[in-house]
Design a protein around this motif. Structure first.
Motif, short mmCIF file in Angstrom:
data_model
loop_
_atom_site.label_atom_id
_atom_site.label_comp_id
_atom_site.label_asym_id
_atom_site.label_seq_id
_atom_site.Cartn_x
_atom_site.Cartn_y
_atom_site.Cartn_z
N PHE A 148 38.12 45.48 37.12
CA PHE A 148 36.79 45.69 36.42
C PHE A 148 36.64 44.56 35.14
O PHE A 148 35.84 43.97 35.20
N PHE A 149 37.98 44.12 34.54
CA PHE A 149 37.85 43.32 33.49
C PHE A 149 37.21 41.81 33.95
O PHE A 149 36.83 41.13 33.34
N SER A 150 37.92 41.59 35.20
CA SER A 150 37.48 40.42 35.81
C SER A 150 35.97 40.17 36.25
O SER A 150 35.39 39.48 36.02
N VAL A 151 35.66 41.55 36.68
CA VAL A 151 34.20 41.46 37.17
C VAL A 151 33.44 41.04 35.84
O VAL A 151 32.23 40.52 35.97
N THR A 170 33.63 34.19 40.97
CA THR A 170 33.03 32.80 40.67
C THR A 170 32.54 32.03 41.67
O THR A 170 31.51 31.55 41.36
N ARG A 171 33.18 31.98 42.71
CA ARG A 171 32.75 31.13 43.97
C ARG A 171 31.24 31.83 44.31
O ARG A 171 30.38 30.93 44.57
N LEU A 172 31.25 33.23 44.60
CA LEU A 172 30.00 33.70 44.55
C LEU A 172 28.82 33.35 43.92
O LEU A 172 27.57 32.99 44.03
N CYS A 173 29.20 33.43 42.55
CA CYS A 173 28.02 33.34 41.51
C CYS A 173 27.72 31.77 41.41
O CYS A 173 26.63 31.56 41.26
N LEU A 174 28.52 30.88 41.82
CA LEU A 174 28.15 29.43 41.89
C LEU A 174 27.12 29.00 42.94
O LEU A 174 26.33 28.11 42.79
N PHE A 175 27.39 29.77 43.89
CA PHE A 175 26.75 29.41 45.29
C PHE A 175 25.64 30.28 45.50
O PHE A 175 24.61 29.89 46.02
N GLY A 222 42.93 43.00 42.37
CA GLY A 222 43.63 42.56 40.99
C GLY A 222 42.54 41.56 40.59
O GLY A 222 41.34 41.26 40.99
N LEU A 223 43.21 41.24 39.18
CA LEU A 223 42.53 40.37 38.36
C LEU A 223 42.01 39.03 38.82
O LEU A 223 40.99 38.49 38.95
N ILE A 224 43.06 38.45 39.57
CA ILE A 224 42.87 36.93 40.01
C ILE A 224 42.11 36.78 41.13
O ILE A 224 41.16 35.97 41.28
N GLU A 225 42.24 37.51 42.28
CA GLU A 225 41.61 37.49 43.52
C GLU A 225 39.98 37.69 43.08
O GLU A 225 39.00 37.16 43.76
N THR A 226 39.87 38.75 42.28
CA THR A 226 38.48 39.14 42.14
C THR A 226 37.81 37.90 41.21
O THR A 226 36.69 37.55 41.44
N ALA A 227 38.38 37.30 40.22
CA ALA A 227 37.74 36.31 39.44
C ALA A 227 37.57 35.00 40.26
O ALA A 227 36.41 34.39 40.11
N MET A 228 38.28 34.68 41.11
CA MET A 228 38.26 33.44 41.86
C MET A 228 36.94 33.87 42.81
O MET A 228 36.10 32.83 43.24
N ASN A 229 36.89 34.83 43.59
CA ASN A 229 36.08 35.12 44.59
C ASN A 229 34.62 35.33 44.07
O ASN A 229 33.69 34.86 44.63
#
Length: 180
Positions: free
Chosen positions: A124-127, A29-34, A20-27
């Motif tokens: 995909f929109f979140s990605v 984002t975390r990956l991209c930050l670190f 879904g949109l929320i889990e993908t956005a959260m995870n």
């Protein structure tokens, strides 16, 4: 980096990000930050609004977040609900719509086609929004598992394993082509 949704939609060559949109956005984002990846390729299943057939492979760099209420003029949004990483204006992408709901109304979802929206995938929109935020080139590869009708869930379940096999073969072949 190749990513996918997760749960029962995983691949041996992709890192799961969530459903879904929320889990993908959260995870993501975390990956991209670190550990910001150089590129993102999302692989997953999709439902067709009618122009694509079961087991078709669709590649895209454009996504939307349009809810069904918009199609019936029962809702609007002040948000920019289309995002694209496509930098080649000569290439017209199939727009992939994302929602946390799977569409099951065949007559209503045909209206998406008039907006150039051809398929739906929950993540995909979140990605693409996260890729845009972090300035990461991104795209997606999808295999059609179902049409957006009353049988969407049953057809998804029936076709999901074969779609994953087709996606795996497609992505692995493209990797071989690119690394020659």
């Amino acid at each position: 980096m190749i990513i996918c949704a997760g749960n029962n939609e995983t691949f041996d060559f992709a890192q799961p990000m969530g459903v879904g949109l929320i889990e993908t956005a959260m995870n993501l984002t975390r990956l991209c930050l670190f550990d910001k990846p150089e590129f993102l390729l999302f692989v997953g299943s999709a439902g067709s609004y009618g122009d694509h057939n079961i087991f078709d492979i669709v590649e895209s760099k454009t996504a939307s977040n349009i809810e069904l209420g918009f199609l019936t003029s029962d809702a609007y949004t002040p948000l920019d609900n289309v995002v694209s990483t496509n930098i080649d204006n000569r290439v017209k992408d199939v727009i992939v719509n994302s929602s946390n709901y799977i569409s099951t109304n065949k007559e209503l979802t045909k209206k998406f086609l008039s907006f150039g929206v051809g398929i739906e995938n929950m993540e995909f929109f979140s990605v693409l929004k996260i890729a845009e935020e972090f300035n990461i080139p991104a795209g997606g590869v999808f295999c059609i598992t179902n049409y957006t009708n009353e049988n969407a869930h049953e057809d998804f379940l029936k076709n999901h394993e074969k779609a994953k096999e087709l996606l795996s073969a497609h992505v692995k072949n493209r990797i071989k082509e690119l690394t020659k």
